[in-house]
Design a protein around this motif. Structure first.
Motif, PDB file in Angstrom:
ATOM      1  N   ASN A 120       0.806  -1.229   0.000  1.00 52.26           N
ATOM      2  CA  ASN A 120       0.000   0.000   0.000  1.00 52.26           C
ATOM      3  C   ASN A 120       0.839   1.279   0.000  1.00 52.26           C
ATOM      4  O   ASN A 120       0.296   2.377   0.091  1.00 52.26           O
ATOM      5  CB  ASN A 120      -0.940   0.002   1.212  1.00 52.26           C
ATOM      6  CG  ASN A 120      -1.903  -1.164   1.186  1.00 52.26           C
ATOM      7  OD1 ASN A 120      -2.525  -1.437   0.171  1.00 52.26           O
ATOM      8  ND2 ASN A 120      -2.018  -1.864   2.301  1.00 52.26           N
ATOM      9  N   GLN A 121       2.144   1.119  -0.130  1.00 59.52           N
ATOM     10  CA  GLN A 121       3.053   2.265  -0.115  1.00 59.52           C
ATOM     11  C   GLN A 121       3.377   2.692  -1.553  1.00 59.52           C
ATOM     12  O   GLN A 121       3.721   1.859  -2.385  1.00 59.52           O
ATOM     13  CB  GLN A 121       4.347   1.892   0.617  1.00 59.52           C
ATOM     14  CG  GLN A 121       5.452   2.931   0.546  1.00 59.52           C
ATOM     15  CD  GLN A 121       5.082   4.236   1.212  1.00 59.52           C
ATOM     16  OE1 GLN A 121       4.606   4.243   2.335  1.00 59.52           O
ATOM     17  NE2 GLN A 121       5.299   5.353   0.520  1.00 59.52           N
ATOM     18  N   ARG A 122       3.272   3.993  -1.832  1.00 60.72           N
ATOM     19  CA  ARG A 122       3.635   4.485  -3.162  1.00 60.72           C
ATOM     20  C   ARG A 122       5.156   4.586  -3.286  1.00 60.72           C
ATOM     21  O   ARG A 122       5.811   5.250  -2.486  1.00 60.72           O
ATOM     22  CB  ARG A 122       3.017   5.864  -3.416  1.00 60.72           C
ATOM     23  CG  ARG A 122       1.551   5.838  -3.801  1.00 60.72           C
ATOM     24  CD  ARG A 122       0.972   7.239  -3.856  1.00 60.72           C
ATOM     25  NE  ARG A 122       0.946   7.858  -2.533  1.00 60.72           N
ATOM     26  CZ  ARG A 122       1.491   9.027  -2.224  1.00 60.72           C
ATOM     27  NH1 ARG A 122       2.118   9.746  -3.134  1.00 60.72           N
ATOM     28  NH2 ARG A 122       1.406   9.503  -1.002  1.00 60.72           N
ATOM     29  N   PHE A 123       5.688   3.933  -4.323  1.00 57.45           N
ATOM     30  CA  PHE A 123       7.122   3.969  -4.606  1.00 57.45           C
ATOM     31  C   PHE A 123       7.358   4.502  -6.012  1.00 57.45           C
ATOM     32  O   PHE A 123       6.561   4.257  -6.921  1.00 57.45           O
ATOM     33  CB  PHE A 123       7.732   2.568  -4.540  1.00 57.45           C
ATOM     34  CG  PHE A 123       7.748   1.943  -3.175  1.00 57.45           C
ATOM     35  CD1 PHE A 123       8.673   2.347  -2.216  1.00 57.45           C
ATOM     36  CD2 PHE A 123       6.852   0.927  -2.850  1.00 57.45           C
ATOM     37  CE1 PHE A 123       8.694   1.761  -0.956  1.00 57.45           C
ATOM     38  CE2 PHE A 123       6.868   0.333  -1.597  1.00 57.45           C
ATOM     39  CZ  PHE A 123       7.794   0.759  -0.642  1.00 57.45           C
ATOM     40  N   VAL A 124       8.485   5.200  -6.191  1.00 54.75           N
ATOM     41  CA  VAL A 124       8.914   5.556  -7.541  1.00 54.75           C
ATOM     42  C   VAL A 124      10.398   5.242  -7.646  1.00 54.75           C
ATOM     43  O   VAL A 124      11.191   5.570  -6.766  1.00 54.75           O
ATOM     44  CB  VAL A 124       8.639   7.046  -7.883  1.00 54.75           C
ATOM     45  CG1 VAL A 124       9.360   7.996  -6.947  1.00 54.75           C
ATOM     46  CG2 VAL A 124       8.984   7.328  -9.331  1.00 54.75           C
ATOM     47  N   VAL A 125      10.762   4.557  -8.724  1.00 56.04           N
ATOM     48  CA  VAL A 125      12.156   4.214  -8.991  1.00 56.04           C
ATOM     49  C   VAL A 125      12.805   5.398  -9.694  1.00 56.04           C
ATOM     50  O   VAL A 125      12.382   5.792 -10.781  1.00 56.04           O
ATOM     51  CB  VAL A 125      12.250   2.953  -9.881  1.00 56.04           C
ATOM     52  CG1 VAL A 125      13.710   2.625 -10.173  1.00 56.04           C
ATOM     53  CG2 VAL A 125      11.548   1.779  -9.221  1.00 56.04           C
ATOM     54  N   ASP A 126      13.822   5.968  -9.074  1.00 57.76           N
ATOM     55  CA  ASP A 126      14.498   7.113  -9.676  1.00 57.76           C
ATOM     56  C   ASP A 126      15.468   6.665 -10.773  1.00 57.76           C
ATOM     57  O   ASP A 126      16.172   5.651 -10.625  1.00 57.76           O
ATOM     58  CB  ASP A 126      15.279   7.888  -8.611  1.00 57.76           C
ATOM     59  CG  ASP A 126      14.363   8.621  -7.640  1.00 57.76           C
ATOM     60  OD1 ASP A 126      13.147   8.709  -7.917  1.00 57.76           O
ATOM     61  OD2 ASP A 126      14.864   9.112  -6.619  1.00 57.76           O
TER      62      ASP A 126
END
Length: 242
Positions: A120-126
């Motif tokens: 449920n955690q928003r992640f973004v791969v940089d």
């Protein structure tokens, strides 16, 4: 707006931490107060510390604060598996903050385990997880990126590519295979344009970095381009404009 943004028809930006200190988080938030073009801030906190909840609470009244990041690429193998770090990451849910994943390809397997623990955690791969573009290595990175993209709560930033290429002699064609992979894996609804300025200046100007991505997506629909160049960023970082 700063001249750099105005010259490139950019109307807003996200300021992302580069220093591992809460002082930088405070500094970026102070910049956001003075500059309306800074729409959001991604700060830093020590998620391995038991009192990280205090740090999050300390900054929680700042509307500009949208998420956090740690420079995992500098950490030893297995950092994302640490129990204390994961306990800290759980605290993000209290404020609905996002989390930026800054790592190298050799850390993608642990990133997959890490993301799996937080559905449920928003992640973004940089920076596409910094594939080895200069060496033209793609297969293992491609396999792991596809596995990571299978999680619907994971996004990917179209940024930082030139720093992983030959700074002096890169060509547009060097990046196409990697852009093909992330576009196929994440789709245009989970890709975010990012400049990685000022680090990107090692391999090219802000304008060149922007034009590189614009060229790749030139034939995509206006709706898709609006999504990846700004709407996805607003959605991911929960930025509400009027």
């Amino acid at each position: 707006l700063s001249p750099l943004l105005m010259e490139n028809n950019i109307q807003g930006s996200i300021a992302v931490q580069a220093d591992t200190s809460v002082e930088e988080t405070a500094f970026l938030l102070s910049l956001a107060k003075k500059n309306t073009s800074i729409l959001g801030v991604v700060g830093w906190a020590d998620f391995c510390q038991s009192d990280v909840a205090h740090t999050l609470a300390q900054f929680s009244d700042h509307q500009a604060l949208k998420g956090y990041r740690h420079i995992v690429q500098k950490e030893p193998q297995g950092f994302l598996d640490r129990t204390d770090f994961r306990a800290g990451i759980k605290q993000l849910a209290t404020y609905n903050y996002s989390y930026d994943l800054l790592l190298y390809p050799h850390q993608l397997e642990e990133a997959i385990r890490f993301v799996n623990a937080f559905p449920n955690q928003r992640f973004v791969v940089d920076h596409l997880a910094k594939p080895y573009i200069k060496a033209k290595e793609i297969n293992l990175w491609k396999k792991h990126i596809k596995q990571l993209a299978a999680f619907p709560n994971v996004y990917c930033k179209l940024s930082g590519m030139v720093t992983e290429a030959d700074w002096e002699r890169w060509q547009y064609s060097d990046f196409v295979p990697y852009l093909d992979v992330v576009t196929d894996a994440f789709g245009t609804n989970r890709l975010l344009w990012g400049s990685d300025w000022p680090v990107c200046l090692l391999g090219g100007s802000y304008q060149k970095i922007l034009q590189l991505v614009q060229r790749y997506f030139n034939t995509f629909s206006p709706t898709e381009k609006e999504a990846l160049f700004y709407k996805n960023t607003l959605d991911f970082y929960h930025i509400y404009t009027t």
